[in-house]
Motif scaffolding. Sequence first.
Motif, mmCIF file in Angstrom:
data_model
loop_
_atom_site.group_PDB
_atom_site.id
_atom_site.type_symbol
_atom_site.label_atom_id
_atom_site.label_comp_id
_atom_site.label_asym_id
_atom_site.label_seq_id
_atom_site.Cartn_x
_atom_site.Cartn_y
_atom_site.Cartn_z
ATOM 1 N N CYS A 106 -12.034 -2.089 2.792
ATOM 2 C CA CYS A 106 -10.922 -2.207 3.725
ATOM 3 C C CYS A 106 -10.158 -3.475 3.416
ATOM 4 O O CYS A 106 -10.511 -4.213 2.498
ATOM 5 C CB CYS A 106 -11.397 -2.203 5.184
ATOM 6 S SG CYS A 106 -12.078 -3.766 5.779
ATOM 7 N N ASP A 107 -9.084 -3.697 4.169
ATOM 8 C CA ASP A 107 -8.288 -4.886 3.929
ATOM 9 C C ASP A 107 -8.104 -5.687 5.209
ATOM 10 O O ASP A 107 -7.195 -6.478 5.341
ATOM 11 C CB ASP A 107 -6.930 -4.505 3.306
ATOM 12 C CG ASP A 107 -6.299 -3.303 3.984
ATOM 13 O OD1 ASP A 107 -6.730 -2.957 5.115
ATOM 14 O OD2 ASP A 107 -5.383 -2.697 3.404
ATOM 15 N N THR A 108 -8.996 -5.447 6.173
ATOM 16 C CA THR A 108 -8.900 -6.179 7.434
ATOM 17 C C THR A 108 -10.236 -6.814 7.806
ATOM 18 O O THR A 108 -10.496 -7.079 8.977
ATOM 19 C CB THR A 108 -8.442 -5.239 8.572
ATOM 20 O OG1 THR A 108 -9.264 -4.062 8.551
ATOM 21 C CG2 THR A 108 -6.989 -4.843 8.416
ATOM 22 N N ALA A 146 -3.181 2.273 11.365
ATOM 23 C CA ALA A 146 -3.139 2.189 9.902
ATOM 24 C C ALA A 146 -4.225 1.282 9.338
ATOM 25 O O ALA A 146 -4.217 0.978 8.154
ATOM 26 C CB ALA A 146 -1.761 1.710 9.455
ATOM 27 N N SER A 147 -5.136 0.848 10.176
ATOM 28 C CA SER A 147 -6.238 0.017 9.673
ATOM 29 C C SER A 147 -7.417 0.137 10.630
ATOM 30 O O SER A 147 -7.298 0.717 11.717
ATOM 31 C CB SER A 147 -5.820 -1.445 9.555
ATOM 32 O OG SER A 147 -5.893 -2.081 10.822
ATOM 33 N N ARG A 150 -7.089 0.048 2.003
ATOM 34 C CA ARG A 150 -7.388 0.908 3.157
ATOM 35 C C ARG A 150 -6.114 1.313 3.898
ATOM 36 O O ARG A 150 -6.023 2.420 4.424
ATOM 37 C CB ARG A 150 -8.380 0.203 4.089
ATOM 38 C CG ARG A 150 -8.839 1.023 5.288
ATOM 39 C CD ARG A 150 -9.502 2.343 4.919
ATOM 40 N NE ARG A 150 -10.685 2.184 4.108
ATOM 41 C CZ ARG A 150 -11.381 3.214 3.614
ATOM 42 N NH1 ARG A 150 -11.021 4.464 3.855
ATOM 43 N NH2 ARG A 150 -12.434 2.995 2.854
ATOM 44 N N THR A 151 -5.143 0.428 3.921
ATOM 45 C CA THR A 151 -3.899 0.772 4.598
ATOM 46 C C THR A 151 -3.234 1.961 3.905
ATOM 47 O O THR A 151 -2.753 2.890 4.553
ATOM 48 C CB THR A 151 -2.954 -0.449 4.617
ATOM 49 O OG1 THR A 151 -3.659 -1.556 5.178
ATOM 50 C CG2 THR A 151 -1.716 -0.176 5.438
ATOM 51 N N GLU A 152 -3.229 1.925 2.569
ATOM 52 C CA GLU A 152 -2.684 3.076 1.829
ATOM 53 C C GLU A 152 -3.488 4.336 2.103
ATOM 54 O O GLU A 152 -2.941 5.427 2.174
ATOM 55 C CB GLU A 152 -2.752 2.799 0.321
ATOM 56 C CG GLU A 152 -1.663 1.914 -0.216
ATOM 57 C CD GLU A 152 -1.771 1.817 -1.743
ATOM 58 O OE1 GLU A 152 -2.723 1.182 -2.228
ATOM 59 O OE2 GLU A 152 -0.910 2.389 -2.428
ATOM 60 N N HIS A 165 -2.009 -9.335 3.454
ATOM 61 C CA HIS A 165 -1.035 -8.297 3.801
ATOM 62 C C HIS A 165 0.398 -8.751 3.593
ATOM 63 O O HIS A 165 1.326 -8.047 3.957
ATOM 64 C CB HIS A 165 -1.230 -7.847 5.255
ATOM 65 C CG HIS A 165 -2.369 -6.908 5.423
ATOM 66 N ND1 HIS A 165 -3.563 -7.279 5.971
ATOM 67 C CD2 HIS A 165 -2.509 -5.608 5.071
ATOM 68 C CE1 HIS A 165 -4.385 -6.237 5.968
ATOM 69 N NE2 HIS A 165 -3.780 -5.230 5.423
#
Lengths: 156, 783, 264
Positions: free
Chosen positions: A40-42, B706-707, B286-288, C40
């Motif tokens: 993930c990116d969070t 989105a996440s 993950r957003t994509e 981000h």
Amino acid sequence: MSTINLAVNGQSVSGEVEPRTLLVEFLREQLRLTGTHVGCDTSQCGACVVMVDGKSVKSCTMLAVMADGCDVTTIEGLADGADLHPMQQAFMDNHGLQCGFCTPGMVMSGLDIVNRHGNDLDAATVRRELNGNICRCTGYQNIVKAIRAGAKAMGD
Amino acid sequence: MQENGIGASVRRKEDQRFLLGKGRYTDDINVAGQTCAVFVRSPHAHAVIEGIDAEAAGAAPGVVAVLTGEDLAADGIGPLICGVQVTSDDGKPHRAPAHPALALGKVNYVGDHVAVVIAETLAQARDAAELVEVNYRPLPAVASTADAAGEGQQQIHEEAPNNICFNWPFGDKEANDEAFAGAHKVSSIELVNNRMVTNPMEPRAALGEYNSGTEEITLHLTTQNPHVHRLVLAAFNQLAPEHKLRVVGPDVGGGFGAKIFVYAEELVVGWACRKVNRPVKWTADRTEAFMSDAHGRDHVARAEMALDENGKFLAMRVHTIANLGAYLSTFATMVPSYLYAFLFAGQYATPLIYSEVKAVFTNTAPVDASRGAGRPEATYLLERLVDVCAADMGLDPAEIRRRNFIPKDAFPYQTPVVQCYDSGDYEAALDKAMELADYGGFEARAAEAKDRGKLRGIGFSSYVEACGIAPSAAVGQLGGGVGLWESAQVRFNPTGNVQVFTGTHSHGQGHETTFAQLVCDQLGVPFENIEVIHGDTAKTQFGMGTYGSRSLAVGGVAIAKACDKLIAKGKKIAAHAMEAAEGDIEFAGGNYTVAGTDKSMNIAEVAFNAYVPHSYPEGVEPGFDENAFFDPMNFSFPAGTHICEVEVDPSTGEVEIVDYTAVDDFGKLVNPMIVEGQVHGGIVHGIGQALLEGCHYDADGQLVTASYMDYAMPRADNAPDFRVDYAPTDPPHNPLGVKGCGEAGAIGAPPAVINAIANAIGAKHVEMPATPETVWRACQAAV
Amino acid sequence: MYEFSYHRPASVAEAAELIANAADGKLVAGGQTLLPTIKHRLASPSDVIDLGGIAELSGIVVNGNIVTVGAMTTHAEVAASKEVGEAIPALAALAGNIGDPAVRNCGTLGGSIANNDPAADYPAAVIALGATVRTNRREIAGEDFFTAMFETALEEDEIIVAVDFPRPEAASYMKFENPASRYAIVGVFVARTAAGPRAAVTGATACAHRAYRLEEALQADFSAAALDDFEAPVDKMNSDIHAGAEYRAHLVKVMAQRAVAACA
């Protein structure tokens, strides 16, 4: 570019990194230690958890330069050759993994739980302490079982 | 039975590499000269592209190329396809608007692919992607499933008037209406099946390599079906001829359906690596993944049941609006039609069923199969409706189910909705589940909970699913573009160990272990001497891949058939070696024996003779290596009863699952440990849908979830330990006696959870996800 | 991430100089919010100044009735601290339930309050306990520190050194978690102090704030029952897909009652 010197899985390594390079990028792309994953990116899924100076850290949320001088352990650093660490063995014995993608982070978080809560773990503690690791495959029941068994084996 | 054969909970072969960090997932693979791809995606749900200026991006540091839809079209690369036809009520095929891999003049959802930037490093590609200037003229967006086909809605595709992909009626409407007219009672429910994002933990990725010497493209993909990917990319997208395209699905970190489909990024990476003559890698963040993975579910439905005075179901009718998203994904049309309406009988002997499905386009990501695919939607609808029927008739939910179950002596059972069930004993599963869950003690537990200020409820779900997908002829009749048989090759090496090549693909299911157990059991070869190979079109014969809980029920049988061929051939070789008649040779436990004697030869020796045929039977080919294909005669029909017990905190609406029992019929279990793991995972997936997961687009078509900050995935503290047991029956169609287990939990759990909540708070219905606020509001309304 | 220059000063003075001279500098403490934000591309600092090398910013000291927590003390350290656990157990419990274990091993008190996420936990404790935020320049009363969503009283180049928490007679924090992010949908911190009840609410509105009306209601009778008729103002509440305003207002009351009950 910055030069960093650190120990990874007991070996001294140095590298040239951009300040914006994440620790996980350094591990995966420069050291080719691809056992640590990015899910993930969070900072929530925990697939990237490694130990930095003995504490669990999300390596997607730490700059490589911040790990300069640190002692980093990844999933590749646990076993003795093909002999699994007791926590790894417990995951195998208890079917604590399916696709294997979240597994490195789960194992590292399991070790962190043992470090903080000892070898006799109840299920509720493990479930609560795993809230930074997401698995889509297992439904967690066997991961919890594995961590409890691994903790116990580490104390034996 | 061999020690590590069928029925043994053997530890998994694949675990060692995963636990050592030696798994090899697509993003773990790096090749010399590799470049990185980043997609420029639409920030708008619906807009006309008036121009794309890629000049600054093209000149940015490290950029190798910036490519758009026009480049793709100029190279003759075709649009993405949908492989299953549904005939609409006007007699015409479903509407299939073009689905370009990179947008041509228009974008239709947030995350739609506009251009791709290829650069030396990922950071450079990201930097440059921000420099691609796209001039959008925004259009009104269609984001609501219920309203998409309504009056005055913005049109998304010219080819699909009123945003309708198909209207698909099924069943005898007149007979159904008549039954309703004469019914003692009609129960009904309206509900939403919440949109989900499938979320395998490994994000999708693609690595393309082009060899200009051999003109071959090699694509490493996060795929559940490498051969299907190759077939579609070659036959429909003209990426490369099939024999010049190699698709590899290495270790894949979960699929759950989301990695079946041929995605834009995969096609573009395959094309771009040849165009720039450099390896190209793309890995979703993950957003994509949230924006561009095919999503699941997303129905708005109304269902009614006609009952007689004894609570027997006379007829059922269902109206469904199914959201397919902005374009048709690879199998999108099949999910809310054949995989949905054909399951409306459930476990019940309802004689008449009529269904209408309206499938609509919206400005959202494409919707396709996701763990269960159509069957969770059908089961949720039916099992919620059955509980409403029970309440309306004043019957216990277990009792109304029992009264309507298809009796165990009625199998094979022809339902009114195409499917002919193979085997089942639904009452046995219900009885066992009720006993394990201590249904009789529920009232006392509820009273005790009430003293603690908690509302305790219990909910049933008696589901049936169609797995073992699928008999090819049936698939063809329904409009499917492929056959759904499976293949296997079982190869002895001269030294006696065995390689098993399967056309299925394992991405968590443990095929390397389960399939080795099959072979170990049948051929008597030690488990550790068997290796299962899958996922590479250059290594394995054509196969259809893994989805629809088919791998063991179809692929496993193909392996067994290949083993049969080896055993038969070995008899000739052994007979010759032992100077006996072939008819006198018996095979058991890995040994060929001359009947009535102690003369015996191990299959490994036979294999050696086959490769070193110095003294060999006449007319027998050398070598010990057999292929088999298996086309199932029918689907398989796993079924079961799940019972969920919840406690609701009425002051906050929080729901705690305090107990959960699953009793399933999967036929024979090859590896009970693995089966139980599949059940656990499925149940938590279903609990996720019931309590936590809801993919949410706002009215403008912006993706709000989105996440993982906003999309709630189930975590370890969201569920208790489950009680898992079995009530197996023997499916006569399946040579191994197996049914499939990978989706059951995700199908069975949602109605069990919601029925329990409705029971706890005394409400007719609570929508999923039953978040604390939703439940709190329902509690307020119920007071 | 965009490119930036990275600095790791060894003292607060050096850090202050670096941030003052940077075109668009950002201080990074544990990085658990800033790094995802930069990742981000929602922030593009020219310079990232890492406070992790400044030993004087870490540590926990109890002096009489004051618990001083260094700005760079991690949530895990506060949660595990015997001193904090004895003096203000509610503070240790709060720290032990922020994010997840790996986040707590990096995330810091200073980072959390400087960021002032409207759903963060620490601001509620700083306000309700009447803490004092000490910076390299001055002292700021906790309730004056959080000025608006993601905004604080800090000057651009001001650095938090420590927070002084006065020991209450009793305190408790109750958090209703967002099931996805595990941030607070509503968090209520109540404290019984010699000077009377104090309360703060986080998550519910645009910025953590002191809850005077809760305090008033508890003035005469510090009990959950005293809040039976309490109503939080719906019009001030956040509303999103996780919780509407009406529900949040309801949760303020429920969490407050639970927190008060836990103080007993």
